[in-house]
Design an enzyme around this catalytic site. Structure first.
Site, PDB file in Angstrom:
ATOM      1  N   SER A  97      68.046   5.788 -63.691  1.00  0.00           N
ATOM      2  CA  SER A  97      67.461   6.266 -62.434  1.00  0.00           C
ATOM      3  C   SER A  97      66.085   6.883 -62.666  1.00  0.00           C
ATOM      4  O   SER A  97      65.772   7.367 -63.752  1.00  0.00           O
ATOM      5  CB  SER A  97      68.364   7.317 -61.783  1.00  0.00           C
ATOM      6  OG  SER A  97      69.623   6.773 -61.463  1.00  0.00           O
TER       7      SER A  97
HETATM    8  N1  SAH Z   1      73.045   7.819 -64.061  1.00  0.00           N
HETATM    9  C1  SAH Z   1      72.652   6.542 -64.578  1.00  0.00           C
HETATM   10  C2  SAH Z   1      72.475   5.559 -63.459  1.00  0.00           C
HETATM   11  C3  SAH Z   1      72.805   4.176 -63.869  1.00  0.00           C
HETATM   12  S1  SAH Z   1      72.787   2.991 -62.570  1.00  0.00           S
HETATM   13  C4  SAH Z   1      71.382   6.641 -65.399  1.00  0.00           C
HETATM   14  O1  SAH Z   1      70.493   7.407 -65.037  1.00  0.00           O
HETATM   15  O2  SAH Z   1      71.243   5.901 -66.384  1.00  0.00           O
HETATM   16  C5  SAH Z   1      74.407   3.130 -61.891  1.00  0.00           C
HETATM   17  C6  SAH Z   1      75.558   2.900 -62.811  1.00  0.00           C
HETATM   18  O3  SAH Z   1      76.753   2.906 -62.019  1.00  0.00           O
HETATM   19  C7  SAH Z   1      75.545   1.562 -63.540  1.00  0.00           C
HETATM   20  O4  SAH Z   1      75.636   1.788 -64.914  1.00  0.00           O
HETATM   21  C8  SAH Z   1      76.776   0.833 -62.999  1.00  0.00           C
HETATM   22  O5  SAH Z   1      77.407   0.003 -63.954  1.00  0.00           O
HETATM   23  C9  SAH Z   1      77.677   1.994 -62.598  1.00  0.00           C
HETATM   24  N2  SAH Z   1      78.707   1.680 -61.606  1.00  0.00           N
HETATM   25  C10 SAH Z   1      78.635   0.857 -60.532  1.00  0.00           C
HETATM   26  N3  SAH Z   1      79.800   0.843 -59.860  1.00  0.00           N
HETATM   27  C11 SAH Z   1      80.652   1.694 -60.530  1.00  0.00           C
HETATM   28  C12 SAH Z   1      82.005   2.101 -60.349  1.00  0.00           C
HETATM   29  N4  SAH Z   1      82.753   1.648 -59.333  1.00  0.00           N
HETATM   30  N5  SAH Z   1      82.529   2.971 -61.231  1.00  0.00           N
HETATM   31  C13 SAH Z   1      81.804   3.462 -62.263  1.00  0.00           C
HETATM   32  N6  SAH Z   1      80.520   3.097 -62.501  1.00  0.00           N
HETATM   33  C14 SAH Z   1      79.948   2.231 -61.649  1.00  0.00           C
END
Ligand code: SAH
Length: 213
Positions: free
Chosen positions: A64
């Site tokens: 993010s």
């Molecule tokens: N906080 C992270 C954001 C990553 S993007 C950072 O700053 O790196 C969002 C993440 O949510 C992705 O890695 C994706 O695989 C995960 N995601 C999507 N749907 C999900 C679910 N149902 N349960 C857990 N993780 C999920």
């Protein structure tokens, strides 16, 4: 890769930029100054780490934007010792910011490739969430509930009911809701069955995916 004085300088600039965009919580800004974001990205992308931008990581996901991380963390309002559930661990950057604020962090990731990679990275760096779970965040973590805070870092089509039920009374959830573009929502559990909802700004996240089993 290492963390050098040069990186530190860039992080100070990034924190100042995030502050100029309206983030006021000094503990959150301090966390941005301290967490070495370049180490959460693949080597070679170092130059991108201290720009205020989202960036691709593994499995078609993104780390993010720092402003977004700061915004969600500020809304969540973390106090030391708070029990916080994060949905969407991804690179682990948001997790590290929460740990920096001395939260007890439970975090869930559904992409196996990312889960494995970030799990190794946490070990290497000495980041210690209370639990790092491979699974579907829609269901939350009922065995560890209730939580002081829940932070969802992927765009949810709607607010998952299961997660609302895992908040303490007085607890807060920060969740981006919507399809192409999301509205940041702050849900406060004010009673056993009462929830207060407030809408904040617009953001763009990768989608929160539901497992079909
Ligand atoms: N906080 C992270 C954001 C990553 S993007 C950072 O700053 O790196 C969002 C993440 O949510 C992705 O890695 C994706 O695989 C995960 N995601 C999507 N749907 C999900 C679910 N149902 N349960 C857990 N993780 C999920």
């Amino acid at each position: 890769m290492r963390d050098t004085l040069k990186h530190r300088g860039k992080r100070n600039q990034l924190a100042d930029l995030v502050a100029s965009k309206g983030i006021k919580d000094t503990a959150v800004l301090e966390a941005i100054r301290n967490v070495p974001r370049h180490l959460f990205m693949d080597s070679g992308f170092e130059d991108h780490a201290y720009q205020d931008k989202a960036f691709p990581i593994a499995a078609d996901q993104t780390i993010s934007q720092p402003y977004t991380v700061a915004y969600q963390t500020e809304l969540l309002g973390v106090s030391p010792g708070d029990k916080v559930l994060e949905i969407g661990t991804g690179s682990g950057y948001q997790t590290a910011i929460l740990l920096q604020l001395k939260a007890r962090v439970y975090t869930i990731e559904r992409q196996l490739e990312l889960f494995k990679k970030t799990n190794l990275f946490f070990k290497k760096m000495g980041y210690r969430p209370k639990k790092f779970v491979f699974g579907d965040g829609y269901k939350g973590l009922p065995e560890e509930a209730p939580f002081d805070g829940i932070i969802v870092t992927a765009g949810a089509p709607q607010i998952p009911r299961e997660l609302m039920g895992q908040l303490k009374i007085g607890g807060k959830m920060v969740i981006p809701v919507g399809d192409k573009e999301q509205t940041m929502m702050l849900i406060t559990r004010t009673g056993e069955k009462e929830f207060e909802r407030r809408a904040y700004g617009s953001f763009r996240f990768v989608p929160l995916l539901e497992d079909k089993n």
